[in-house]
Design an enzyme around this catalytic site. Structure first.
Site, PDB file in Angstrom:
ATOM      1  N   GLU A 126       0.986  -1.187  -0.103  1.00 51.51           N
ATOM      2  CA  GLU A 126      -0.065  -0.057  -0.193  1.00 51.51           C
ATOM      3  C   GLU A 126       0.952   1.361   0.180  1.00 51.51           C
ATOM      4  O   GLU A 126       1.826   1.396   0.843  1.00 51.51           O
ATOM      5  CB  GLU A 126      -0.798   0.008   1.112  1.00 51.51           C
ATOM      6  CG  GLU A 126      -1.870   1.343   1.121  1.00 51.51           C
ATOM      7  CD  GLU A 126      -2.683   1.685   2.546  1.00 51.51           C
ATOM      8  OE1 GLU A 126      -3.878   1.398   2.487  1.00 51.51           O
ATOM      9  OE2 GLU A 126      -1.964   1.942   3.438  1.00 51.51           O
ATOM     10  N   GLU A 176      -5.317  13.509  13.802  1.00 52.02           N
ATOM     11  CA  GLU A 176      -6.727  12.959  13.769  1.00 52.02           C
ATOM     12  C   GLU A 176      -6.564  11.415  14.186  1.00 52.02           C
ATOM     13  O   GLU A 176      -7.361  10.798  15.080  1.00 52.02           O
ATOM     14  CB  GLU A 176      -7.228  12.925  12.510  1.00 52.02           C
ATOM     15  CG  GLU A 176      -8.847  12.765  12.376  1.00 52.02           C
ATOM     16  CD  GLU A 176      -9.028  11.104  11.893  1.00 52.02           C
ATOM     17  OE1 GLU A 176     -10.084  10.848  11.830  1.00 52.02           O
ATOM     18  OE2 GLU A 176      -8.087  10.437  11.692  1.00 52.02           O
ATOM     19  N   HIS A 177      -5.632  10.506  13.783  1.00 47.24           N
ATOM     20  CA  HIS A 177      -5.318   9.187  14.215  1.00 47.24           C
ATOM     21  C   HIS A 177      -5.289   9.199  15.664  1.00 47.24           C
ATOM     22  O   HIS A 177      -5.816   8.139  16.372  1.00 47.24           O
ATOM     23  CB  HIS A 177      -4.046   8.881  13.362  1.00 47.24           C
ATOM     24  CG  HIS A 177      -4.120   7.400  13.679  1.00 47.24           C
ATOM     25  ND1 HIS A 177      -3.257   6.712  14.573  1.00 47.24           N
ATOM     26  CD2 HIS A 177      -4.417   6.204  12.835  1.00 47.24           C
ATOM     27  CE1 HIS A 177      -3.104   5.455  14.436  1.00 47.24           C
ATOM     28  NE2 HIS A 177      -4.179   5.181  13.422  1.00 47.24           N
TER      29      HIS A 177
HETATM   30  P1  0O2 Z   1      -3.608   1.739  10.187  1.00 48.81           P
HETATM   31  O1  0O2 Z   1      -3.528   1.278  11.512  1.00 48.81           O
HETATM   32  O2  0O2 Z   1      -3.147   3.202   9.960  1.00 48.81           O
HETATM   33  O3  0O2 Z   1      -2.851   0.739   9.435  1.00 48.81           O
HETATM   34  P2  0O2 Z   1      -8.218  -1.569   2.923  1.00 48.81           P
HETATM   35  O4  0O2 Z   1      -6.845  -1.321   3.827  1.00 48.81           O
HETATM   36  O5  0O2 Z   1      -8.342  -1.104   1.685  1.00 48.81           O
HETATM   37  O6  0O2 Z   1      -8.519  -3.075   3.143  1.00 48.81           O
HETATM   38  P3  0O2 Z   1      -9.696   0.552   3.768  1.00 48.81           P
HETATM   39  O7  0O2 Z   1     -10.005   1.153   5.232  1.00 48.81           O
HETATM   40  O8  0O2 Z   1     -10.974   0.709   2.793  1.00 48.81           O
HETATM   41  O9  0O2 Z   1      -8.922  -0.952   3.903  1.00 48.81           O
HETATM   42  O10 0O2 Z   1      -8.652   1.299   3.155  1.00 48.81           O
HETATM   43  P4  0O2 Z   1      -8.189   2.819   2.827  1.00 48.81           P
HETATM   44  O11 0O2 Z   1      -9.487   3.773   3.082  1.00 48.81           O
HETATM   45  O12 0O2 Z   1      -7.344   2.952   1.883  1.00 48.81           O
HETATM   46  O13 0O2 Z   1      -7.415   3.234   4.328  1.00 48.81           O
HETATM   47  C1  0O2 Z   1      -6.352   2.789   4.474  1.00 48.81           C
HETATM   48  C2  0O2 Z   1      -5.299   3.432   5.519  1.00 48.81           C
HETATM   49  O14 0O2 Z   1      -5.548   4.823   5.387  1.00 48.81           O
HETATM   50  C3  0O2 Z   1      -5.724   3.299   6.935  1.00 48.81           C
HETATM   51  O15 0O2 Z   1      -5.285   1.956   7.447  1.00 48.81           O
HETATM   52  C4  0O2 Z   1      -5.334   4.533   7.810  1.00 48.81           C
HETATM   53  O16 0O2 Z   1      -3.845   4.478   7.906  1.00 48.81           O
HETATM   54  C5  0O2 Z   1      -5.542   5.603   6.706  1.00 48.81           C
HETATM   55  N1  0O2 Z   1      -6.762   6.154   6.656  1.00 48.81           N
HETATM   56  C6  0O2 Z   1      -7.986   6.047   6.263  1.00 48.81           C
HETATM   57  N2  0O2 Z   1      -8.715   6.711   6.619  1.00 48.81           N
HETATM   58  C7  0O2 Z   1      -8.227   7.523   7.296  1.00 48.81           C
HETATM   59  C8  0O2 Z   1      -8.732   8.731   8.313  1.00 48.81           C
HETATM   60  O17 0O2 Z   1     -10.169   9.009   8.332  1.00 48.81           O
HETATM   61  N3  0O2 Z   1      -7.987   9.195   9.078  1.00 48.81           N
HETATM   62  C9  0O2 Z   1      -6.715   9.108   9.193  1.00 48.81           C
HETATM   63  N4  0O2 Z   1      -5.872   9.574  10.182  1.00 48.81           N
HETATM   64  N5  0O2 Z   1      -6.129   8.003   8.584  1.00 48.81           N
HETATM   65  C10 0O2 Z   1      -7.198   7.333   7.684  1.00 48.81           C
HETATM   66  P5  0O2 Z   1      -5.905   1.231   8.573  1.00 48.81           P
HETATM   67  O18 0O2 Z   1      -5.899  -0.045   8.312  1.00 48.81           O
HETATM   68  O19 0O2 Z   1      -7.357   1.787   9.032  1.00 48.81           O
HETATM   69  O20 0O2 Z   1      -5.089   1.588   9.893  1.00 48.81           O
END
Ligand code: 0O2
Length: 215
Positions: A155, A170-171
């Site tokens: 990714e 925000e996180h």
């Molecule tokens: P972590 O702990 O950060 O890794 P997918 O991964 O495609 O199966 P999704 O959620 O549809 O799942 O993918 P998307 O929307 O591309 O988001 C992937 C990552 O983007 C997230 O990883 C976050 O790191 C970041 N992200 C997405 N939305 C937000 C948001 O609203 N705020 C912040 N700060 N980061 C966001 P994970 O796996 O959720 O978590």
């Protein structure tokens, strides 16, 4: 980076790769992308006398987060499910100065012959309801082992310094409130996200004006 899986309830089927092999593959994919990004940045510097990339962060997702994500999406914790359904085990975050750099970098990456772009999520053109802005690509690239070639998913998140500043805070806030932050904090965050977008647009336009004068 070693994945320590002791204490995690993960089933490894006999005919599947071991965790060690999977871990090796994701790390190898990250190393390859790292080199590609460095070369692209060096070339861009050479040709345009300008560095589009401020900095890059790399990480392999920890086992706890992988298991959590599988559970959240209703999948059993097996290596097969992890490889198939968790797209961000290997993750790269590229931070640049201007929004235009984001698209330039995305184009340079997707133009590489051995990289296959699987999905694109453009949260800059279509921000999330929270206000989150970033450009996400899931790519697949071949990793060459001694006896086989394995396609590995990575990714790639590309965003400006300002977008990254917002996303980090925000996180932290969402983590602290376990995703249920008070309404006034969410609305303040949303307002800040709009300010960040305006700031990015003004900085880009300033930069373009300066570049035009230099020419
Ligand atoms: P972590 O702990 O950060 O890794 P997918 O991964 O495609 O199966 P999704 O959620 O549809 O799942 O993918 P998307 O929307 O591309 O988001 C992937 C990552 O983007 C997230 O990883 C976050 O790191 C970041 N992200 C997405 N939305 C937000 C948001 O609203 N705020 C912040 N700060 N980061 C966001 P994970 O796996 O959720 O978590």
């Amino acid at each position: 980076m070693e994945l320590d899986l002791s204490g995690y309830d993960i089933k490894i089927s006999d005919d599947m790769n071991t965790w060690e092999e999977v871990n090796l593959l994701y790390n190898a994919a990250l190393k390859q992308i790292q080199t590609k990004i460095e070369i692209l940045n060096d070339e861009f510097q050479e040709v345009h006398r300008y560095n589009p990339i401020e900095h890059v962060k790399y990480r392999v997702k920890g086992p706890e987060s992988i298991v959590k994500k599988l559970k959240r999406n209703g999948y059993e914790s097996t290596i097969e499910n992890m490889v198939r359904y968790v797209n961000d085990i290997a993750g790269i975050r590229i931070i640049c100065s201007f929004t235009s750099d984001i698209y330039r970098i995305a184009e340079m990456i997707s133009g590489q012959k051995d990289i296959q772009v699987l999905t694109i999520k453009d949260y800059i053109m279509n921000p999330k309801p929270s206000g989150y802005r970033s450009y996400h690509m899931i790519v697949s690239l071949p990793v060459y082992l001694s006896d086989k070639i394995v396609n590995v998913k990575v990714e790639i998140q590309i965003r400006t310094v300002a977008m990254d500043f917002w996303a980090s805070l925000e996180h932290k806030i969402q983590y602290k409130f376990e995703g249920k932050a008070p309404a006034h904090i969410n609305s303040e965050l949303h307002e800040c996200a709009t300010m960040v977008a305006n700031l990015d647009a003004r900085m880009l336009s300033l930069n373009e004006e300066i570049l035009a004068i230099e020419k």
